[in-house]
Design a protein around this motif. Structure first.
Motif, PDB file in Angstrom:
ATOM      1  N   LYS A  66      41.660  42.101  30.328  1.00  0.00           N
ATOM      2  CA  LYS A  66      40.319  42.614  30.651  1.00  0.00           C
ATOM      3  C   LYS A  66      39.625  41.702  31.664  1.00  0.00           C
ATOM      4  CE  LYS A  66      39.529  44.856  26.177  1.00  0.00           C
ATOM      5  NZ  LYS A  66      38.743  44.780  24.940  1.00  0.00           N
ATOM      6  N   HIS A  67      39.782  40.389  31.489  1.00  0.00           N
ATOM      7  CA  HIS A  67      39.184  39.424  32.414  1.00  0.00           C
ATOM      8  C   HIS A  67      39.716  39.630  33.827  1.00  0.00           C
ATOM      9  CE1 HIS A  67      37.645  35.284  33.428  1.00  0.00           C
ATOM     10  NE2 HIS A  67      38.566  35.429  34.365  1.00  0.00           N
ATOM     11  N   GLU A  68      41.034  39.723  33.946  1.00  0.00           N
ATOM     12  CA  GLU A  68      41.625  39.883  35.279  1.00  0.00           C
ATOM     13  C   GLU A  68      41.312  41.263  35.872  1.00  0.00           C
ATOM     14  OE1 GLU A  68      42.652  37.268  36.759  1.00  0.00           O
ATOM     15  OE2 GLU A  68      42.555  36.103  34.916  1.00  0.00           O
ATOM     16  N   LEU A  69      41.212  42.273  35.043  1.00  0.00           N
ATOM     17  CA  LEU A  69      40.853  43.603  35.542  1.00  0.00           C
ATOM     18  C   LEU A  69      39.401  43.644  36.023  1.00  0.00           C
ATOM     19  CD1 LEU A  69      42.683  46.033  33.101  1.00  0.00           C
ATOM     20  CD2 LEU A  69      43.159  45.649  35.529  1.00  0.00           C
ATOM     21  N   CYS A  70      38.537  42.811  35.464  1.00  0.00           N
ATOM     22  CA  CYS A  70      37.166  42.703  35.989  1.00  0.00           C
ATOM     23  C   CYS A  70      37.208  42.198  37.430  1.00  0.00           C
ATOM     24  CB  CYS A  70      36.327  41.761  35.121  1.00  0.00           C
ATOM     25  SG  CYS A  70      35.826  42.435  33.548  1.00  0.00           S
ATOM     26  N   HIS A  71      38.006  41.146  37.677  1.00  0.00           N
ATOM     27  CA  HIS A  71      38.167  40.657  39.048  1.00  0.00           C
ATOM     28  C   HIS A  71      38.695  41.776  39.945  1.00  0.00           C
ATOM     29  CE1 HIS A  71      37.396  36.433  38.255  1.00  0.00           C
ATOM     30  NE2 HIS A  71      38.358  36.377  37.346  1.00  0.00           N
ATOM     31  N   TYR A  72      39.722  42.468  39.469  1.00  0.00           N
ATOM     32  CA  TYR A  72      40.406  43.513  40.238  1.00  0.00           C
ATOM     33  C   TYR A  72      39.450  44.640  40.634  1.00  0.00           C
ATOM     34  CZ  TYR A  72      43.603  47.482  40.963  1.00  0.00           C
ATOM     35  OH  TYR A  72      44.257  48.573  41.471  1.00  0.00           O
ATOM     36  N   HIS A  73      38.788  45.247  39.663  1.00  0.00           N
ATOM     37  CA  HIS A  73      37.943  46.417  39.951  1.00  0.00           C
ATOM     38  C   HIS A  73      36.694  46.054  40.752  1.00  0.00           C
ATOM     39  CE1 HIS A  73      40.357  49.331  37.875  1.00  0.00           C
ATOM     40  NE2 HIS A  73      40.355  48.605  36.763  1.00  0.00           N
ATOM     41  N   LEU A  74      36.100  44.894  40.468  1.00  0.00           N
ATOM     42  CA  LEU A  74      34.923  44.480  41.235  1.00  0.00           C
ATOM     43  C   LEU A  74      35.288  44.150  42.678  1.00  0.00           C
ATOM     44  CD1 LEU A  74      33.100  42.315  38.563  1.00  0.00           C
ATOM     45  CD2 LEU A  74      32.310  44.487  39.501  1.00  0.00           C
ATOM     46  N   HIS A  75      36.424  43.520  42.894  1.00  0.00           N
ATOM     47  CA  HIS A  75      36.846  43.186  44.253  1.00  0.00           C
ATOM     48  C   HIS A  75      37.104  44.450  45.062  1.00  0.00           C
ATOM     49  CE1 HIS A  75      39.880  41.803  47.323  1.00  0.00           C
ATOM     50  NE2 HIS A  75      38.860  41.022  47.578  1.00  0.00           N
ATOM     51  N   LEU A  76      37.774  45.421  44.455  1.00  0.00           N
ATOM     52  CA  LEU A  76      38.059  46.668  45.160  1.00  0.00           C
ATOM     53  C   LEU A  76      36.790  47.477  45.420  1.00  0.00           C
ATOM     54  CD1 LEU A  76      41.392  47.847  43.510  1.00  0.00           C
ATOM     55  CD2 LEU A  76      41.064  46.701  45.702  1.00  0.00           C
ATOM     56  N   ALA A  77      35.779  47.313  44.553  1.00  0.00           N
ATOM     57  CA  ALA A  77      34.516  48.026  44.729  1.00  0.00           C
ATOM     58  C   ALA A  77      33.579  47.313  45.699  1.00  0.00           C
ATOM     59  CB  ALA A  77      33.820  48.208  43.380  1.00  0.00           C
ATOM     60  N   GLY A  78      33.935  46.109  46.133  1.00  0.00           N
ATOM     61  CA  GLY A  78      33.101  45.358  47.067  1.00  0.00           C
ATOM     62  C   GLY A  78      31.929  44.675  46.391  1.00  0.00           C
ATOM     63  N   LYS A  79      32.012  44.448  45.093  1.00  0.00           N
ATOM     64  CA  LYS A  79      30.941  43.778  44.351  1.00  0.00           C
ATOM     65  C   LYS A  79      31.348  42.336  44.072  1.00  0.00           C
ATOM     66  CE  LYS A  79      29.391  48.044  42.164  1.00  0.00           C
ATOM     67  NZ  LYS A  79      29.146  48.724  40.900  1.00  0.00           N
ATOM     68  N   GLY A  80      30.462  41.610  43.392  1.00  0.00           N
ATOM     69  CA  GLY A  80      30.717  40.203  43.088  1.00  0.00           C
ATOM     70  C   GLY A  80      31.815  40.045  42.061  1.00  0.00           C
ATOM     71  N   TYR A  81      32.961  39.580  42.470  1.00  0.00           N
ATOM     72  CA  TYR A  81      34.129  39.472  41.592  1.00  0.00           C
ATOM     73  C   TYR A  81      34.403  38.052  41.113  1.00  0.00           C
ATOM     74  CZ  TYR A  81      36.367  37.756  45.818  1.00  0.00           C
ATOM     75  OH  TYR A  81      36.667  37.037  46.937  1.00  0.00           O
ATOM     76  N   LYS A  82      33.622  37.079  41.586  1.00  0.00           N
ATOM     77  CA  LYS A  82      33.854  35.682  41.215  1.00  0.00           C
ATOM     78  C   LYS A  82      33.207  35.367  39.870  1.00  0.00           C
ATOM     79  CE  LYS A  82      34.128  34.247  46.009  1.00  0.00           C
ATOM     80  NZ  LYS A  82      33.522  33.451  47.072  1.00  0.00           N
TER      81      LYS A  82
END
Length: 153
Positions: A66-82
């Motif tokens: 779930k943690h890594e998928l948060c990075h994944y989906h936010l990065h692809l959506a152009g939102k803050g993924y850090k």
């Protein structure tokens, strides 16, 4: 668990908790030592430490996914993924992922000090884990010459 089973688990968690498909590669990486998983920005793949599954079970692995998928989906959506971004913290809390993973025993092991550099003028001692050439260094306190000494095991 094989890489194919991991891929299916990641795809299922992505659809169930995020409502979005995971269309990249998920795999185990046995070279990971200090982290539970990582999201690769360029390829959008995710890698997981197999020791977490072996030591802490599938429940802990699901939190890491779930943690890594948060990075994944936010990065692809152009939102803050850090980690420090508000978007990441909110989404992580919403899906119930873990902020930090538990430690595994397969992490890096520190070596004991085997050598000591002794200053011949002021007596300052510098402990070293690896053998070094004392002619290349000087004392940081008085700029005196150093002598290498092997410590007893």
């Amino acid at each position: 668990m094989t890489d194919q089973e991991l891929q299916a688990l990641v795809e299922m968690i992505s659809v169930e908790y995020f409502g979005l498909p995971f269309s990249h590669q998920a795999r185990f990486n046995k070279r990971l030592r200090t982290t539970g998983g990582r999201y690769l920005l360029r390829s959008h793949d995710v890698e997981f430490n197999p020791l977490h599954l072996a030591e802490h079970g599938e429940e802990e692995l699901i939190k890491i996914i779930k943690h890594e998928l948060c990075h994944y989906h936010l990065h692809l959506a152009g939102k803050g993924y850090k980690h420090a971004d508000r978007d990441f913290k909110q989404l992580l809390a919403q899906v119930g992922g873990s902020r930090y993973c538990q430690q595994v025993s397969g992490g890096r092991k520190t070596l004991p000090y085997k050598y000591e550099l002794l200053c011949q003028q002021c007596g300052m001692a510098y402990k070293r884990k690896r053998k070094v050439n004392p002619a290349r260094y000087r004392c940081g306190r008085c700029a005196g010459k150093l002598k290498l000494r092997q410590l007893a095991d």
